[in-house]
Scaffold this motif. Structure first.
Motif, short mmCIF file in Angstrom:
data_model
loop_
_atom_site.label_atom_id
_atom_site.label_comp_id
_atom_site.label_asym_id
_atom_site.label_seq_id
_atom_site.Cartn_x
_atom_site.Cartn_y
_atom_site.Cartn_z
N LEU A 114 0.73 -1.09 0.00
CA LEU A 114 0.03 -0.01 0.10
C LEU A 114 0.83 1.15 0.06
CD1 LEU A 114 -2.85 1.22 0.31
CD2 LEU A 114 -2.22 1.29 2.78
N VAL A 115 0.60 2.19 -0.87
CA VAL A 115 1.26 3.43 -0.88
C VAL A 115 0.28 4.52 -0.61
CG1 VAL A 115 2.55 5.18 -2.21
CG2 VAL A 115 2.72 2.70 -2.71
N ILE A 116 0.55 5.24 0.46
CA ILE A 116 -0.32 6.53 0.99
C ILE A 116 0.44 7.70 0.98
CG2 ILE A 116 -1.30 7.30 3.12
CD1 ILE A 116 -1.02 4.47 4.25
N ALA A 117 -0.22 8.54 0.19
CA ALA A 117 0.22 10.03 -0.23
C ALA A 117 -0.96 11.09 0.52
CB ALA A 117 0.03 10.21 -1.63
N GLY A 118 -0.36 12.05 1.18
CA GLY A 118 -1.14 13.11 1.69
C GLY A 118 -0.74 13.34 3.15
N VAL A 143 2.94 15.61 -1.15
CA VAL A 143 3.66 15.29 -2.46
C VAL A 143 3.24 16.64 -3.35
CG1 VAL A 143 4.05 12.89 -2.08
CG2 VAL A 143 2.15 13.67 -3.15
N SER A 144 4.23 16.56 -4.47
CA SER A 144 3.72 17.56 -5.62
C SER A 144 2.46 16.99 -6.51
CB SER A 144 5.07 18.06 -6.37
OG SER A 144 5.18 16.74 -7.01
N ASP A 145 1.91 17.72 -7.20
CA ASP A 145 1.01 17.33 -8.19
C ASP A 145 1.30 16.21 -9.01
OD1 ASP A 145 -1.10 18.73 -6.66
OD2 ASP A 145 -1.07 20.36 -8.29
N ASP A 146 2.46 16.50 -9.60
CA ASP A 146 3.33 15.61 -10.54
C ASP A 146 3.25 14.10 -10.03
OD1 ASP A 146 3.17 17.35 -12.69
OD2 ASP A 146 5.39 18.03 -12.19
N THR A 147 3.86 14.21 -8.70
CA THR A 147 4.19 12.64 -7.79
C THR A 147 2.90 12.22 -7.79
OG1 THR A 147 6.08 13.94 -7.01
CG2 THR A 147 5.16 11.81 -5.96
N MET A 148 1.79 13.12 -7.17
CA MET A 148 0.52 12.42 -7.08
C MET A 148 -0.06 11.73 -8.33
SD MET A 148 -1.65 11.95 -4.48
CE MET A 148 -1.62 13.40 -3.34
#
Length: 524
Positions: A207-211, A241-246
């Motif tokens: 699982l990868v969690i961003a935010g 994270v940046s929008d690009d990374t998201m």
């Protein structure tokens, strides 16, 4: 038209609502209006501060400034939408939920205030008086929010959807080996449920969690939970994270996990759909259920760790299923007319301004000498002869291994579907060869133009098997990457082999789209 977009602002807090308001202003500007965000600070505690915020909003006059009128006010959030204006419309993205569903759920701060019940009545009475007095329809950003207005206030509202920020930049690159859980980390998103479900799956499911976490203590609590569950090495925390990374992680995930409790709208669902990814969600998620059907655009299960774990393993063990759900989600989004132009036209009553069409270029002047007709051919009109000369490709500098369409059809195994199913390939009938032969002149003319550019990639719009022109491209432009748009309805991939191995094989991926309606499913 001069438009004021009115919302509440909690100082130093920025999220989806703030991006929503900014994007609405940008859409209004693109459509030829003047637009500005008007924000009112909001403090809801203690109870006296909540009452004062309501009063302050009601006393705010937004009809004009410096003698210049604001033609239209669009109210988005409580209590800012209580401001005074003679022409105001409401697109509700946020009521004060502590006076509504959170009170019923037992999670409202008002339950701990001595005047909580009176404050709840105050909020509901102000909202009902405002919305029932509106001469125009009341809009909500989702059916879930509209349903809340109907349930608690008896106010009928129409749902009006809008795209997530950067919708045009979202894409699908692959269906990799991880599940993606994006979004702000707060308790309403129930990340604990996702982690408990992950613990009930077999390794190496990841699982990868961003935010970003709204409260650092909550993030620490979640990370401690991964230790307790023994899954720390299976969870990757990206943080803010940046929008690009998201977008990168959306584009490569196997599927997206989004399990909030009674979400108003939820950009995550729409971003997953635009990335051609299935959304795994739960039966009490609220907003996501307006877009996701179980087994169609994603998987829906009870908010139970074991049920959720089963859904995780289902998409991780069946990549074809994940792709099929994701592609269906993308098609569903495109059918729903979710666009800022539609939002602006609905709220203002004015169609977006269409840019003027540039003047057409002067027609090509043909100066070549008309060829003389042969003895056995009746004299052709000059115009027809000039047309024939104009569309006749020049002599080729590099010879093709084909003289006719029949040569191409004989050289390649265009019907690969039969081999996959263990059937005998159907013969290309003479009628089809004759039909394709009527396009031979166009194929060669277009090929000549393509060769001059020497492209690394070619997108063929309106292609359909058998892929005759692609065979010409593969021979004229060695190594060219081929893609196509076709009538569908499903994505289609084909690896076409040369029958005798003397000519290059080629492969192509076709994406379904209606080019008069849909955004093409390819990067620029």
């Amino acid at each position: 038209m001069r438009v004021g977009v009115v919302r509440t602002q909690v100082p130093f807090v920025t999220g989806g609502a703030e991006r929503h308001s900014a994007n609405l202003c940008q859409a209004l500007e693109r459509s030829g209006h003047q637009a500005v965000e008007i924000t009112l600070p909001f403090k809801w505690y203690p109870g006296t501060a909540l009452a004062n915020s309501v009063l302050a909003a009601k006393l705010t006059d937004l009809s004009e400034f410096e003698g210049v009128p604001i033609d239209l006010m669009i109210g988005l959030k409580f209590p800012a939408y209580l401001a005074q204006h003679p022409n105001r419309k409401f697109w509700i993205i946020h009521q004060h939920r502590q006076a509504y569903d959170q009170w019923d759920a037992g999670t409202s701060d008002l339950l701990h205030d001595p005047d909580g019940l009176a404050l709840r009545h105050l909020v509901q009475q102000e909202d009902k008086a405002l919305f029932t007095s509106s001469k125009d329809p009341v809009y909500a950003n989702s059916k879930n929010v509209a349903g809340r207005l109907q349930k608690y206030l008896g106010v009928e509202a129409q749902s009006l959807y809008h795209p997530p920020p950067g919708a045009e930049l979202l894409r699908c690159d692959s269906y990799s080996d991880y599940l993606f859980a994006p979004g702000r980390l707060n308790r309403s998103k129930r990340l604990e449920l996702t982690l408990q479900a992950l613990a009930a799956t077999r390794p190496p499911l990841k699982l990868v969690i961003a935010g970003a976490a709204e409260n650092p203590a909550y993030l620490q609590e979640l990370q401690q939970l991964t230790d307790h569950l023994g899954i720390r090495d299976r969870v990757e925390w990206l943080g803010a994270v940046s929008d690009d990374t998201m977008r990168h992680h959306y584009s490569n995930a196997r599927a997206v996990v989004f399990v909030p409790q009674d979400e108003d709208y939820g950009y995550v669902t729409l971003e997953a759909m635009l990335s051609a990814k299935a959304t795994i969600t739960v039966t009490d998620a609220g907003g996501p259920l307006e877009f996701i059907r179980n087994g169609k655009e994603g998987l829906i299960c009870p908010p139970d760790p074991r049920a959720l774990a089963a859904a995780f393993e289902q998409v991780m063990q069946d990549k074809d299923l994940a792709e099929r759900l994701g592609q269906t989600a993308l098609r569903t989004y495109r059918r729903m007319n979710i666009s800022w132009d539609h939002v602006v036209e609905t709220l203002t009553g004015i169609s977006p301004v269409v840019p003027a069409t540039p003047p057409a270029e002067a027609p090509l002047k043909i100066t070549s000498v008309t060829p003389a007709p042969s003895e056995n051919e009746p004299p052709a009109p000059a115009a027809a002869a000039q047309l024939k000369l104009a569309i006749t490709p020049p002599a080729r500098t590099v010879a093709l291994p084909f003289e006719t369409v029949t040569d191409v059809l004989a050289a390649y195994e265009f019907d690969t579907l039969a081999a996959v199913k263990g059937l005998e390939a159907a013969h290309i009938d003479i009628g089809l060869a004759n039909y394709l032969g009527t396009h031979w002149q166009r194929y060669l003319t277009t090929l000549e133009l393509a060769e001059k550019i020497k492209p690394a990639r070619v997108l063929d719009i309106g292609v359909f098997p058998p892929l005759v022109f692609e065979a010409l491209l593969a021979n004229a432009l060695p190594g060219v990457k081929l893609a196509g748009v076709w009538e569908g309805p499903e994505p289609y991939y084909q690896h076409v082999k040369c029958r005798d191995g003397k000519l290059p094989d080629f492969e192509i991926e076709l994406a379904p789209a209606n080019i008069e309606r849909d955004r093409l499913p390819f990067e620029d």
